[in-house]
Design an enzyme around this catalytic site. Structure first.
Site, PDB file in Angstrom:
ATOM      1  N   THR A  37      23.377  40.698  40.801  1.00 48.78           N
ATOM      2  CA  THR A  37      23.278  40.856  39.349  1.00 48.78           C
ATOM      3  C   THR A  37      22.250  39.868  38.828  1.00 48.78           C
ATOM      4  O   THR A  37      22.444  38.652  38.919  1.00 48.78           O
ATOM      5  CB  THR A  37      24.644  40.599  38.694  1.00 48.78           C
ATOM      6  OG1 THR A  37      25.589  41.543  39.206  1.00 48.78           O
ATOM      7  CG2 THR A  37      24.558  40.747  37.184  1.00 48.78           C
ATOM      8  N   PHE A  85      28.693  47.897  40.996  1.00 48.25           N
ATOM      9  CA  PHE A  85      29.745  48.094  39.997  1.00 48.25           C
ATOM     10  C   PHE A  85      31.094  48.104  40.715  1.00 48.25           C
ATOM     11  O   PHE A  85      31.857  49.073  40.652  1.00 48.25           O
ATOM     12  CB  PHE A  85      29.520  49.403  39.234  1.00 48.25           C
ATOM     13  CG  PHE A  85      28.262  49.407  38.414  1.00 48.25           C
ATOM     14  CD1 PHE A  85      28.239  48.862  37.147  1.00 48.25           C
ATOM     15  CD2 PHE A  85      27.088  49.941  38.926  1.00 48.25           C
ATOM     16  CE1 PHE A  85      27.075  48.856  36.387  1.00 48.25           C
ATOM     17  CE2 PHE A  85      25.923  49.940  38.174  1.00 48.25           C
ATOM     18  CZ  PHE A  85      25.917  49.394  36.905  1.00 48.25           C
ATOM     19  N   LEU A  86      31.376  47.023  41.417  1.00 50.15           N
ATOM     20  CA  LEU A  86      32.593  46.922  42.216  1.00 50.15           C
ATOM     21  C   LEU A  86      33.660  46.139  41.462  1.00 50.15           C
ATOM     22  O   LEU A  86      33.397  45.058  40.948  1.00 50.15           O
ATOM     23  CB  LEU A  86      32.302  46.217  43.548  1.00 50.15           C
ATOM     24  CG  LEU A  86      31.166  46.804  44.406  1.00 50.15           C
ATOM     25  CD1 LEU A  86      30.977  45.952  45.659  1.00 50.15           C
ATOM     26  CD2 LEU A  86      31.472  48.245  44.778  1.00 50.15           C
ATOM     27  N   TYR A 100      43.796  46.627  26.678  1.00 52.41           N
ATOM     28  CA  TYR A 100      45.049  45.891  26.826  1.00 52.41           C
ATOM     29  C   TYR A 100      44.883  44.455  26.337  1.00 52.41           C
ATOM     30  O   TYR A 100      43.984  43.737  26.775  1.00 52.41           O
ATOM     31  CB  TYR A 100      45.510  45.900  28.286  1.00 52.41           C
ATOM     32  CG  TYR A 100      45.974  47.263  28.743  1.00 52.41           C
ATOM     33  CD1 TYR A 100      47.301  47.638  28.629  1.00 52.41           C
ATOM     34  CD2 TYR A 100      45.062  48.175  29.264  1.00 52.41           C
ATOM     35  CE1 TYR A 100      47.722  48.888  29.043  1.00 52.41           C
ATOM     36  CE2 TYR A 100      45.469  49.438  29.672  1.00 52.41           C
ATOM     37  CZ  TYR A 100      46.807  49.787  29.558  1.00 52.41           C
ATOM     38  OH  TYR A 100      47.217  51.042  29.959  1.00 52.41           O
ATOM     39  N   ALA A 101      45.768  44.060  25.431  1.00 49.46           N
ATOM     40  CA  ALA A 101      45.741  42.682  24.940  1.00 49.46           C
ATOM     41  C   ALA A 101      46.311  41.749  25.997  1.00 49.46           C
ATOM     42  O   ALA A 101      47.137  42.143  26.824  1.00 49.46           O
ATOM     43  CB  ALA A 101      46.544  42.573  23.652  1.00 49.46           C
ATOM     44  N   GLY A 102      45.868  40.495  25.987  1.00 50.85           N
ATOM     45  CA  GLY A 102      46.368  39.541  26.967  1.00 50.85           C
ATOM     46  C   GLY A 102      45.852  38.147  26.683  1.00 50.85           C
ATOM     47  O   GLY A 102      45.505  37.810  25.552  1.00 50.85           O
ATOM     48  N   GLY A 143      38.608  36.784  32.910  1.00 47.36           N
ATOM     49  CA  GLY A 143      37.984  35.768  33.757  1.00 47.36           C
ATOM     50  C   GLY A 143      37.196  36.444  34.858  1.00 47.36           C
ATOM     51  O   GLY A 143      36.685  37.548  34.682  1.00 47.36           O
ATOM     52  N   CYS A 200      32.276  37.908  37.019  1.00 48.47           N
ATOM     53  CA  CYS A 200      31.291  38.788  36.373  1.00 48.47           C
ATOM     54  C   CYS A 200      31.271  38.666  34.858  1.00 48.47           C
ATOM     55  O   CYS A 200      30.242  38.291  34.281  1.00 48.47           O
ATOM     56  CB  CYS A 200      31.570  40.241  36.768  1.00 48.47           C
ATOM     57  SG  CYS A 200      31.273  40.583  38.514  1.00 48.47           S
TER      58      CYS A 200
END
Length: 477
Positions: free
Chosen positions: A162, A196-197, A298-300, A304, A307
């Site tokens: 990247t 795109f893994l 999804y809220a959280g 991290g 990427c």
């Protein structure tokens, strides 16, 4: 010739597909002489045996290519030669073992040992975040120079790492400089092929990709890349060709969009708490709109990994270099950093402002399930806040304990299992949504804890069910 092998003319030389045959063990009478299958396999090189490089090498070898993987880390290379997988990734150890045994996968310590005769060379080295937020591409350029020092025949050099816009062109210039220094003229083409893994699903993502983005500038390079990825496109052609600059930017833009969705929903969750709405219902309501869809809503307690945080910073820095301010992404970054501190605030609210002397259990350390990766993990932010507040911290993660010991040392108690972590705890913080945490033995958990307090950073439990088991339960939004 066994029926499993098919012979065709490709790129002016004989190509034998032998995915069902052990390389180097079966011989065919070809062109008047006996030669091994391996001599006719298409050879490719992967520079870098990190997460991306190793998955790329293993998956290409699985479809019958002769793959050489070069890495300067001699200890890592020795482990790989023994068939030891240095990272946790479902399905990857089996691929490594099978293709090492078949003789299609090789590990060496320098590009000089393997570039000769390769038709494609992938550069898959790290691009760590620099002090100014920009991606450090020095390893990419050094890898390119190492190719230029030994390249002796046409090959496509593919940047898989990247990288910021323009790096593929810079790598091409570095190779050309090395060729000039050698006084030789060797044709080559450059390509950009961003990965795109998803960690935890990387093998499946490579073998059955949503899309393969390829930036090329010549028809010959395009043909080569089409040939390489054809085995993964048997049912649907999902290759998208473009110029290298657009391919490089596509990678950053994709991760930035996903990070934006996460931070947006976390902002909405925080608002829900203030107005009395339920974020789980809000998420379902907006996700039913086909223009929006349900994924990454999804809220959280924040994102991290290797990427999203790095790529958001790099895209902001790239825009700054060109005199443009990415205001949305700066807000995304601020929201995420704030969200990582949310669980500590909720624990303080449940137990009282002064947490000194409290014992806190932490379930989940990896930044997400299915990996042992702790880079930029919300768990580390929480643990450090708890330690600074004078708490005793007991942690457990199904696969990331070894990596966590390297980061946290002796500052926390590393539990034998999830219930051991909860032993004597004044509160439990759920930080990573591992499947084994989803349906705990509630009575066993209640009996282990000193105080029945659960702060759920991933909203994996039903509120009424948990409260019916006698717990004080707090979630996000």
């Amino acid at each position: 010739c066994p029926s499993a092998a098919s012979v065709s003319r490709r790129m002016g030389r004989l190509w034998i597909e032998t995915s069902a045959l052990p390389s180097g063990q079966v011989h065919f009478p070809l062109m008047g002489a006996f030669q091994t299958i391996k001599e006719f396999l298409m050879k490719i090189v992967i520079i870098g045996s990190g997460y991306v490089g190793l998955v790329t090498a293993a998956c290409f070898s699985e479809v019958g290519l002769d793959v050489w993987c070069a890495d300067v880390d001699e200890a890592r290379v020795e482990r790989l030669r023994r068939g030891e997988c240095p990272i946790f990734e479902p399905g990857l150890p089996e691929l490594l073992s099978r293709n090492l045994q078949a003789g299609r996968l090789h590990f060496v310590t320098s590009a000089a040992e393997c570039v000769e005769g390769a038709e494609a060379v992938f550069i898959a080295v790290g691009t760590p975040e620099g002090e100014d937020g920009r991606a450090d591409v020095s390893h990419v350029l050094e890898a390119a120079r190492s190719v230029g020092r030994v390249l002796n025949g046409y090959a496509v050099i593919i940047v898989k790492s990247t990288v910021p816009v323009g790096t593929t062109a810079m790598a091409g210039r570095a190779i050309a400089e090395e060729l000039r220094a050698r006084g030789v003229e060797v044709p080559f083409d450059m390509a950009s092929n961003p990965e795109f893994l998803k960690e935890g699903h990387a093998v499946d993502d490579f073998m059955t990709p949503d899309r393969v983005i390829i930036g090329v500038e010549s028809a010959r390079a395009r043909d080569m890349m089409s040939e390489l990825y054809r085995p993964f496109m048997m049912t649907n052609d999902r290759m998208l060709f473009m110029d290298s600059t657009s391919a490089e930017l596509t990678k950053y833009a994709a991760n930035a969009m996903l990070a934006t969705r996460i931070s947006f929903m976390n902002d909405i969750a925080n608002l829900c708490e203030r107005v009395g709405a339920r974020v789980d219902l809000v998420r379902k309501g907006i996700g039913m709109d086909r223009r929006i869809g349900p994924k990454f809503l999804y809220a959280g307690c924040g994102y991290g990994g290797s990427c999203f945080p790095k790529d958001v910073k790099a895209l902001i820095a790239t825009a700054g270099q060109h005199g443009y301010e990415m205001e949305v992404l700066r807000a995304v970054e601020r929201v995420n950093e704030r969200q990582k501190r949310l669980l500590f605030d909720k624990l303080a609210g449940c137990l009282g402002e002064d947490l000194k002397g409290a014992t806190i259990a932490v379930w989940g350390l990896a930044f997400k399930p299915g990996t042992d990766d702790l880079r930029e993990a919300p768990s580390l932010v929480l643990v450090r806040q708890l330690l600074e507040a004078g708490c005793r911290v007991r942690v457990f993660d199904p696969v990331a304990m070894e990596n966590a010991r390297k980061v946290l040392g002796n500052d926390v108690f590393f539990a034998a299992d999830m219930y051991d972590a909860a032993l004597g705890a004044d509160a439990l913080a759920v930080v990573t949504e591992w499947k084994e945490f989803r349906l705990p033995g509630w009575k066993r958990l209640r009996g282990a804890m000193r105080r029945p307090v659960i702060v759920d950073g991933r909203n994996i439990y039903d509120r009424e069910r948990v409260r019916s088991e006698g717990f004080d339960y707090c979630r996000v939004g």
